[in-house]
Each structure stands twice: as C-alpha cells, then as structure tokens.
Design an enzyme around this catalytic site. Sequence first.
Site, PDB file in Angstrom:
ATOM      1  N   HIS A  27       0.842  -1.201   0.000  1.00 51.00           N
ATOM      2  CA  HIS A  27       0.000   0.000   0.000  1.00 51.00           C
ATOM      3  C   HIS A  27       0.872   1.244   0.000  1.00 51.00           C
ATOM      4  CE1 HIS A  27      -4.132   1.663   0.972  1.00 51.00           C
ATOM      5  NE2 HIS A  27      -3.352   2.741   1.035  1.00 51.00           N
ATOM      6  N   HIS A  29       1.429   5.298  -2.434  1.00 47.59           N
ATOM      7  CA  HIS A  29       0.902   6.209  -3.450  1.00 47.59           C
ATOM      8  C   HIS A  29       2.044   7.023  -4.055  1.00 47.59           C
ATOM      9  CE1 HIS A  29      -2.899   5.468  -1.300  1.00 47.59           C
ATOM     10  NE2 HIS A  29      -2.308   5.904  -0.196  1.00 47.59           N
ATOM     11  N   TYR A  45      -7.624  17.006   0.005  1.00 45.16           N
ATOM     12  CA  TYR A  45      -6.384  17.506   0.595  1.00 45.16           C
ATOM     13  C   TYR A  45      -5.370  17.732  -0.520  1.00 45.16           C
ATOM     14  CZ  TYR A  45      -4.772  12.660   0.074  1.00 45.16           C
ATOM     15  OH  TYR A  45      -4.445  11.425  -0.430  1.00 45.16           O
ATOM     16  N   ARG A 121     -10.191   0.119  -5.921  1.00 43.53           N
ATOM     17  CA  ARG A 121     -10.342   0.632  -4.560  1.00 43.53           C
ATOM     18  C   ARG A 121     -11.599   1.483  -4.417  1.00 43.53           C
ATOM     19  NH1 ARG A 121      -6.775   5.007  -1.033  1.00 43.53           N
ATOM     20  NH2 ARG A 121      -6.905   3.911   0.943  1.00 43.53           N
ATOM     21  N   TYR A 152     -11.615   1.028   1.702  1.00 47.54           N
ATOM     22  CA  TYR A 152     -11.162   1.880   2.803  1.00 47.54           C
ATOM     23  C   TYR A 152     -12.398   2.572   3.358  1.00 47.54           C
ATOM     24  CZ  TYR A 152      -8.574   5.549   5.323  1.00 47.54           C
ATOM     25  OH  TYR A 152      -8.075   6.400   6.284  1.00 47.54           O
ATOM     26  N   HIS A 176      -6.419  -0.624   6.164  1.00 44.46           N
ATOM     27  CA  HIS A 176      -6.208   0.098   7.419  1.00 44.46           C
ATOM     28  C   HIS A 176      -6.973  -0.483   8.612  1.00 44.46           C
ATOM     29  CE1 HIS A 176      -3.953   3.041   5.187  1.00 44.46           C
ATOM     30  NE2 HIS A 176      -4.983   3.342   4.422  1.00 44.46           N
ATOM     31  N   ASP A 241       1.726   2.671   3.465  1.00 42.70           N
ATOM     32  CA  ASP A 241       0.859   3.818   3.180  1.00 42.70           C
ATOM     33  C   ASP A 241       1.684   5.068   2.893  1.00 42.70           C
ATOM     34  OD1 ASP A 241      -1.579   5.146   2.750  1.00 42.70           O
ATOM     35  OD2 ASP A 241      -1.765   5.739   4.845  1.00 42.70           O
TER      36      ASP A 241
END
Length: 294
Positions: A27, A29, A45, A121, A152, A176, A241
């Site tokens: 996981h 990005h 964000y 996802r 998620y 998570h 993450d």
Amino acid sequence: MTRPCPGPLPVTSKPGWKAPPGSTDCHMHIFGPYHRYPLSPGRGYTPPEASIGMYLDMLNAIGFSRTVVVQPSIYGTDNAVTLDAVEAMGLDRARAVVVVDESFDLPALKAMSPRGACGVRFNAVSGNGTPLEQLEALGEKLAQLGWHLQLYAHAAELIALEDVLKRLPVPVVIDHMGGVLASEGGVDSAGFRALLRLLEAGAWAKLCGYRSSAGAPYRDVAEMARAMLRAAPERCVWGTDWPHPSMWPPLQVPDDGVLLDALGEWAPQEAQRQAILVDNPARLYGFGPPIRPA
C-alpha cells in the site's frame, strides 16, 4: 481551497530486523509531478509531490523489493499516475490498484490489466472516488477479470456493509485495519468484531495500523493485529501507506522503519513474516517467486 498536508520524512530509519527476500509493500501512493499529473479539483487535501525516486529510497531503506501502487483520492478516477508508476518500476516488482466507477466498461478495465492493474479501490473516507452504492455492480465486472475489490472505510461503514461484502463474487481486501480505532474500543468494538467475521468468511486485510493508533510505537493496535493474524494468517498483508497523506499536526508523519519494527512485534516468527510480506502478496497480486540471493 483544499487543506495542505505534510510530506514523508526525508530519512527512513533502519528497521531492527531484516525483511525476507521478495517482501512487498502492499500500500503506497505516488503524487506528481503535478505539471504532468494535475490534481483533481474534487480532492479533499493537497499533498506535496512524492516521487518514485523518493519512494524507492524509502523501500531500499526497509529492505523491500516489491510494491503495490494504490490510486489516491487526489486523482479521482484518472489513474495515469498510478499506472505510469507501475510501468516505471516494472511488472516484476509492481502492481496497481485503480479507482473507477460504472462509466468504465469491461474493455476499459481489461485494458489496464497488462499495465499491472489487479484491483479496484473504494475509498469511503477520503471521497472523490467510487460511490459505495456501486460495490455490487463493479464486483460483477471485476469477477470476470479475476481482480479484487479493496475497501477503505470507517468502522461504522464496515459494519453496515458486512453482508454486502460477504456476497461479492470477488476477493475483498480491507484497508487500514477496517478503520477501527484503538481509542474507540479496539478489539472489543463492534467494528473490529465485524472485521474478524469478514476475515473468517474469506476477506483479506492490510495490517496498516498507524491510522488506528494514537502514535508510535503503535503498541495500542498490537492486540488488533495479532487477532487479525489468528483469524486469517494466509490473508493478511502489510503496507507502509507512504507518503502518509492527511497526517496534519499534532499527528506525526510515520517513520517507515518504525512501522516495520511494529510489524515485527506483531509477527515475531519468521514463518509469519514470510507469509505476510512475501507469500500472501504473491497470491493476491500475482507476483512470481522472488529472486533469492545466492
């Protein structure tokens, strides 16, 4: 105007134990470069750029060789940055989890398979993605491709979706730690009980626990992690993450070496670590056998 958040730590500490060959960060990005991959106006964000080179520096620091690039909410359903990152790193070491909606027909989804896509996802926390109402419709499409569905969600949403998730015709991967917070009951909470029921029914889960924790060294989520491993040792994977978006002060951006040390405490046996980091990801994401040093 969206809220800016910090980027990853510039230096990753060396973990206290050595990961097995073929270890997979399940996981992470990539953000940017923004002149090439502009941000979605619907994002919640705004992070600083986080490049492939920066990521590989971190990956080398923790001793991993494989990765799964997860499409972030800041790009909506434009998966160019994620698929290009897989291409840059190579299919021998990278896979993609994309974000789509019902406008993507089967040929459009199938065209992403050769580029490393193997899952979709649903992000009910950050938004700017696929509505949860499309879970079942997309699940039917993914079943024809042999892909999985990644979710998620907050713990309350996990409870509400339990029955739907159990009847989907594809593997379900829960992000998570199911959105369960240690501060809101942890293993004794209704959300965690729902997570365990899903694991026992065949779901997969990611041992990415820092978002469930009050902070490093993450001992408040150790009991949750161990319970998940008891419920489904063959269907638990782990991820950093990186670059840890949406961590605003007073929350601290995690050190990935410390995160791996926490996993070492949750899974102290070599066989457990081999399953979580190598064997389970290889089955879920379709990696071949790792190249072991002579």
